[in-house]
Structure formats: C-alpha cells, structure tokens
Write a protein that holds these residues in place. Structure first.
Motif, PDB file in Angstrom:
ATOM      1  N   VAL A 116      23.264  30.234  51.632  1.00  0.00           N
ATOM      2  CA  VAL A 116      22.701  30.433  50.571  1.00  0.00           C
ATOM      3  C   VAL A 116      23.764  28.240  50.295  1.00  0.00           C
ATOM      4  O   VAL A 116      22.875  27.526  49.102  1.00  0.00           O
ATOM      5  CB  VAL A 116      23.244  30.673  49.442  1.00  0.00           C
ATOM      6  N   VAL A 117      24.428  28.277  50.303  1.00  0.00           N
ATOM      7  CA  VAL A 117      25.683  27.359  49.201  1.00  0.00           C
ATOM      8  C   VAL A 117      27.084  26.636  50.573  1.00  0.00           C
ATOM      9  O   VAL A 117      27.300  27.481  50.827  1.00  0.00           O
ATOM     10  CB  VAL A 117      26.304  28.199  48.477  1.00  0.00           C
ATOM     11  N   ALA A 118      27.851  25.613  50.398  1.00  0.00           N
ATOM     12  CA  ALA A 118      28.207  25.309  51.015  1.00  0.00           C
ATOM     13  C   ALA A 118      29.648  24.973  50.164  1.00  0.00           C
ATOM     14  O   ALA A 118      28.808  24.151  49.447  1.00  0.00           O
ATOM     15  CB  ALA A 118      27.831  24.257  52.147  1.00  0.00           C
ATOM     16  N   ASN A 119      30.806  24.895  50.938  1.00  0.00           N
ATOM     17  CA  ASN A 119      32.143  24.572  49.924  1.00  0.00           C
ATOM     18  C   ASN A 119      32.016  25.064  48.395  1.00  0.00           C
ATOM     19  O   ASN A 119      33.420  24.559  47.823  1.00  0.00           O
ATOM     20  CB  ASN A 119      32.285  22.636  50.114  1.00  0.00           C
ATOM     21  N   ALA A 120      31.210  26.184  48.323  1.00  0.00           N
ATOM     22  CA  ALA A 120      31.664  26.601  46.518  1.00  0.00           C
ATOM     23  C   ALA A 120      33.337  27.254  46.509  1.00  0.00           C
ATOM     24  O   ALA A 120      33.446  27.561  48.165  1.00  0.00           O
ATOM     25  CB  ALA A 120      30.621  27.867  46.608  1.00  0.00           C
ATOM     26  N   GLN A 121      34.299  26.843  45.844  1.00  0.00           N
ATOM     27  CA  GLN A 121      35.499  28.290  45.542  1.00  0.00           C
ATOM     28  C   GLN A 121      35.454  28.953  45.148  1.00  0.00           C
ATOM     29  O   GLN A 121      36.653  30.231  45.647  1.00  0.00           O
ATOM     30  CB  GLN A 121      36.474  27.277  44.716  1.00  0.00           C
ATOM     31  N   GLN A 122      34.118  29.259  44.164  1.00  0.00           N
ATOM     32  CA  GLN A 122      34.241  30.868  43.169  1.00  0.00           C
ATOM     33  C   GLN A 122      32.800  30.918  43.750  1.00  0.00           C
ATOM     34  O   GLN A 122      31.841  29.955  44.144  1.00  0.00           O
ATOM     35  CB  GLN A 122      35.263  30.324  41.591  1.00  0.00           C
ATOM     36  N   LEU A 123      32.532  32.032  43.477  1.00  0.00           N
ATOM     37  CA  LEU A 123      30.945  32.876  43.358  1.00  0.00           C
ATOM     38  C   LEU A 123      31.588  34.110  41.984  1.00  0.00           C
ATOM     39  O   LEU A 123      32.208  34.657  42.183  1.00  0.00           O
ATOM     40  CB  LEU A 123      30.949  33.542  44.348  1.00  0.00           C
ATOM     41  N   LEU A 124      30.562  33.695  41.110  1.00  0.00           N
ATOM     42  CA  LEU A 124      30.407  34.037  40.030  1.00  0.00           C
ATOM     43  C   LEU A 124      29.071  35.280  39.983  1.00  0.00           C
ATOM     44  O   LEU A 124      27.921  34.366  40.353  1.00  0.00           O
ATOM     45  CB  LEU A 124      29.940  32.830  38.618  1.00  0.00           C
ATOM     46  N   ILE A 125      29.645  36.051  39.777  1.00  0.00           N
ATOM     47  CA  ILE A 125      28.381  37.325  40.121  1.00  0.00           C
ATOM     48  C   ILE A 125      28.224  37.806  38.826  1.00  0.00           C
ATOM     49  O   ILE A 125      28.956  38.201  38.249  1.00  0.00           O
ATOM     50  CB  ILE A 125      28.463  38.401  41.367  1.00  0.00           C
ATOM     51  N   VAL A 126      26.452  37.521  38.739  1.00  0.00           N
ATOM     52  CA  VAL A 126      26.622  37.915  36.759  1.00  0.00           C
ATOM     53  C   VAL A 126      25.603  39.120  37.219  1.00  0.00           C
ATOM     54  O   VAL A 126      24.651  38.664  37.863  1.00  0.00           O
ATOM     55  CB  VAL A 126      25.404  36.948  36.462  1.00  0.00           C
ATOM     56  N   VAL A 127      26.732  39.946  36.287  1.00  0.00           N
ATOM     57  CA  VAL A 127      25.450  41.492  35.924  1.00  0.00           C
ATOM     58  C   VAL A 127      25.519  41.446  34.795  1.00  0.00           C
ATOM     59  O   VAL A 127      26.345  41.632  33.623  1.00  0.00           O
ATOM     60  CB  VAL A 127      26.364  42.384  37.022  1.00  0.00           C
ATOM     61  N   ALA A 128      24.054  42.691  34.671  1.00  0.00           N
ATOM     62  CA  ALA A 128      23.595  43.152  33.624  1.00  0.00           C
ATOM     63  C   ALA A 128      24.732  44.600  33.775  1.00  0.00           C
ATOM     64  O   ALA A 128      24.222  44.865  33.492  1.00  0.00           O
ATOM     65  CB  ALA A 128      22.492  43.028  32.780  1.00  0.00           C
ATOM     66  N   LEU A 129      24.472  44.788  31.721  1.00  0.00           N
ATOM     67  CA  LEU A 129      25.634  46.398  31.619  1.00  0.00           C
ATOM     68  C   LEU A 129      24.223  46.848  31.209  1.00  0.00           C
ATOM     69  O   LEU A 129      24.217  47.677  31.230  1.00  0.00           O
ATOM     70  CB  LEU A 129      26.090  46.082  30.103  1.00  0.00           C
ATOM     71  N   ALA A 130      23.551  46.479  30.474  1.00  0.00           N
ATOM     72  CA  ALA A 130      21.348  47.329  30.982  1.00  0.00           C
ATOM     73  C   ALA A 130      21.009  46.034  31.149  1.00  0.00           C
ATOM     74  O   ALA A 130      20.229  45.205  30.720  1.00  0.00           O
ATOM     75  CB  ALA A 130      21.402  48.062  29.163  1.00  0.00           C
ATOM     76  N   ASP A 131      19.160  46.867  31.381  1.00  0.00           N
ATOM     77  CA  ASP A 131      18.190  46.308  31.066  1.00  0.00           C
ATOM     78  C   ASP A 131      18.044  45.019  32.184  1.00  0.00           C
ATOM     79  O   ASP A 131      18.068  43.791  30.902  1.00  0.00           O
ATOM     80  CB  ASP A 131      17.649  45.667  29.595  1.00  0.00           C
ATOM     81  N   PRO A 132      18.149  44.490  33.052  1.00  0.00           N
ATOM     82  CA  PRO A 132      18.171  46.228  33.893  1.00  0.00           C
ATOM     83  C   PRO A 132      19.460  46.981  33.766  1.00  0.00           C
ATOM     84  O   PRO A 132      20.706  45.716  33.569  1.00  0.00           O
ATOM     85  CB  PRO A 132      17.375  45.089  35.221  1.00  0.00           C
ATOM     86  N   PRO A 133      19.654  47.765  33.808  1.00  0.00           N
ATOM     87  CA  PRO A 133      20.954  48.514  34.701  1.00  0.00           C
ATOM     88  C   PRO A 133      21.679  48.065  35.777  1.00  0.00           C
ATOM     89  O   PRO A 133      21.177  47.507  36.630  1.00  0.00           O
ATOM     90  CB  PRO A 133      20.720  50.096  34.608  1.00  0.00           C
TER      91      PRO A 133
END
Length: 329
Positions: A116-133
């Motif tokens: 998907v991506v090369a050479n990234a130092q970080q992965l920011l995992i974006v999660v909604a606390l609601a809507d969608p749960p």
C-alpha cells in the motif's frame, strides 16, 4: 561496359528481432536525480524532486525496470525532462530499497500481497468512536501490519463529541501505542506534533473522518490532491493513495477507505518479533507453537513472563487471535 557481377558476399541480411545480439549492460544513469513518489495513476507516477513539494514532475517507468512495482512513498531515481512543465514526461530508472512497507491482502485466503505504502515511518490508524462504531478487529489488524512492516503505529480517535475516548483507548494501553484524540472540537496540535518531520500513512474505514482530519492538517488539501493526482486521466482521488506535504514539515499519505485488511502473509512469529521482550522469550517455545497459550499451546514460553511483560503478552495474543479467527470486522 560490362555489368558488375554480384555474388553472395554482396548480400546483407538484417538479423530478425529474435536473433539480434543483445547486451545485458544497462545504462548507469549517473546524472539521475532523486525523487519521492507522491501519486500513482494508470502507468504514470507523480514525483517530487529532492522531496520538494514545489518540484512536481510526471514520470513513467523505464523499460529496463520491467514490471517492478512502484508505490507512493518509494524513493526513485529519475532522468529526462525534469522541468515539470505541462505535457513533459520523465523516466523512473531505479527504485531504492524500501526501509518499511505497509502490506495487505484482499483477505486472509489471498496469497497475493499488495504494498500500500513504502518507506512510511508511522501509521496513523484513524478510528471513529461512534457513527460508525469503533471496530477493534480493524485496529488490531492495522497494528499487526504496522509492527510487521516496521512502522510505528498511532491510534487517532475521531468523533469524540459523540463518545468519550477513554474506554476504547484503554484496550491498547499494554501495547504502549500512542493514542491521540482529534474530534471535531479538539485541536489538532498534538497530531501535528506527532507527524511533523516524518512520512506518515493514514488508514481508516470510510466515514470515520479521515478526510476531514486530512483537510485540517493540510488546509489546502483539496487543491493539493488535485495537483498531485492529475498525472493520468484524472482518476477520482478517493481511489488512490496520495502524499501531501504538511505545512510544518513532513508528509501524510492519504490512503483510500479500507474495506478489507487481509493478513495472509503474516505469521505469529512476525508479530511477536516486533516486541523485543517477547521475541527473546519465544526462543524457548516448542516447535510449532502458535503463542496463543493454553489450551492450544500449553508449553508456550510467554506464559513464564510476569508483570508488565505478562500484560503485554495478553495484548499481543489479542492481535494473534484477530489473525487466527479471520472474523468479519
């Protein structure tokens, strides 16, 4: 005057395409310049020279590279017209070795890995606390992909105006994963501090507020996406990964909304090896141990650990269970 006599020595036969002598010597391209791939679209790659977002060029893959995959984040060497003027086209002649890779498969039965991506130092995992749960299964799988690929994961919680973040964040406390809250009413200063000066990939389900977050981090993101993605025939920007320059320093790679995150290419050893304290312990595990503990693995060496390490074992086993179960999430 007599006409000149011809014999077979006067006849020259041009070798056929399949019999022409070929050389394996490839050009060295000593004058090639370094660039980073910021977009991909239908056989064209948008690249920035020297990491400078103002020096954007459009490139194609040189013939000698064959079918070498080139993805956003790749460091490449380019030659040709590097002016960046309209209708100009340079060539990618080399792809540097990748320091990290974010991989996934279509599902857990698919043997084909997609980088998907090369050479990234970080992965920011974006999660909604609601809507969608929030879906812990998705977060667990994303964490596994980050650990195995060499990226440092960060969990970013959105829509904090609908649900408090504490309960969901506590589920990952023993993994020592940074958690940052970036709801609609929350400032993004903390997020910007974490991302500045680094190359960070963003992933998340559709509808979790990832695009909203990107627009807050990169105020002119809509314009920037249009510029860097206009390298082919204008494929819709939500279907491709695009690297965007942060106002401070660093880059964020906005990936399409993830519908599936298969981990067919990952083994339990890959996951445990990401934690130095656990990696040393599993050297004493019996052959074939899946590190899930009793009853599946009654002699797993991880059960001998105590204190914080033991709590980390429980957290890592949640990740291993997420891989083994292949539950819909």
């Amino acid at each position: 005057m007599s006409r000149r006599e011809y014999d077979e020595s006067d006849v020259r036969v041009r070798p056929g395409r399949g019999t022409r002598p070929r050389t394996k010597t490839r050009p060295e391209h000593l004058s090639a310049e370094s660039a980073m791939v910021v977009s991909v679209d239908r056989g064209r790659w948008g690249c920035v020279l020297g990491g400078d977002p103002e020096r954007l060029i459009v490139t194609m893959r040189a013939r000698e590279l064959g079918r070498t995959p080139i993805v956003v984040g790749d460091q490449v060497s380019v030659v040709g017209d590097l002016s960046g003027k309209p209708d100009t086209l340079a060539r990618i002649v080399r792809v540097a070795e990748r320091s990290t890779v974010l991989r996934r498969t279509a599902d857990d039965t698919d043997p084909y890995e997609r980088i998907v991506v090369a050479n990234a130092q970080q992965l920011l995992i974006v999660v909604a606390l609601a809507d969608p749960p929030p879906r812990t299964g998705f977060v667990e799988r994303a964490l596994v992909a980050a650990y195995v690929g060499g990226l440092n994961p960060i969990i970013c919680l959105t829509k904090s105006d609908l649900e408090p973040p504490e309960e969901f964040a506590s589920a990952f406390a023993d993994l020592d994963v940074p958690v940052v809250v970036a709801g609609r009413d929350d400032p993004v200063d903390d997020v910007m501090t974490m991302l500045s000066g680094k190359l960070t990939a963003l992933i998340g389900h559709s509808g979790v507020g990832k695009s909203t977050l990107v627009n807050r981090l990169v105020p002119d993101a809509d314009r920037a996406v249009g510029v860097v993605s206009g390298v082919g025939k204008g494929r819709h920007t939500s279907t491709q990964s695009v690297a965007l320059s942060l106002p401070t320093s660093g880059w964020v790679i906005d990936t399409p909304g993830i519908r599936s995150f298969g981990l067919a290419h990952i083994s339990p050893e890959n996951v445990v090896a990401a934690f130095s304290d656990l990696a040393a312990a599993i050297e004493d595990c019996p052959r074939g141990c899946t590190h899930l503990g009793p009853p599946a693995d009654p002699e797993c060496a991880l059960d001998q650990l105590e204190g914080k390490a033991a709590r980390r074992v429980d957290a890592v086993r949640h990740l291993l269970t997420a891989i083994a179960s292949n539950e819909a999430w």
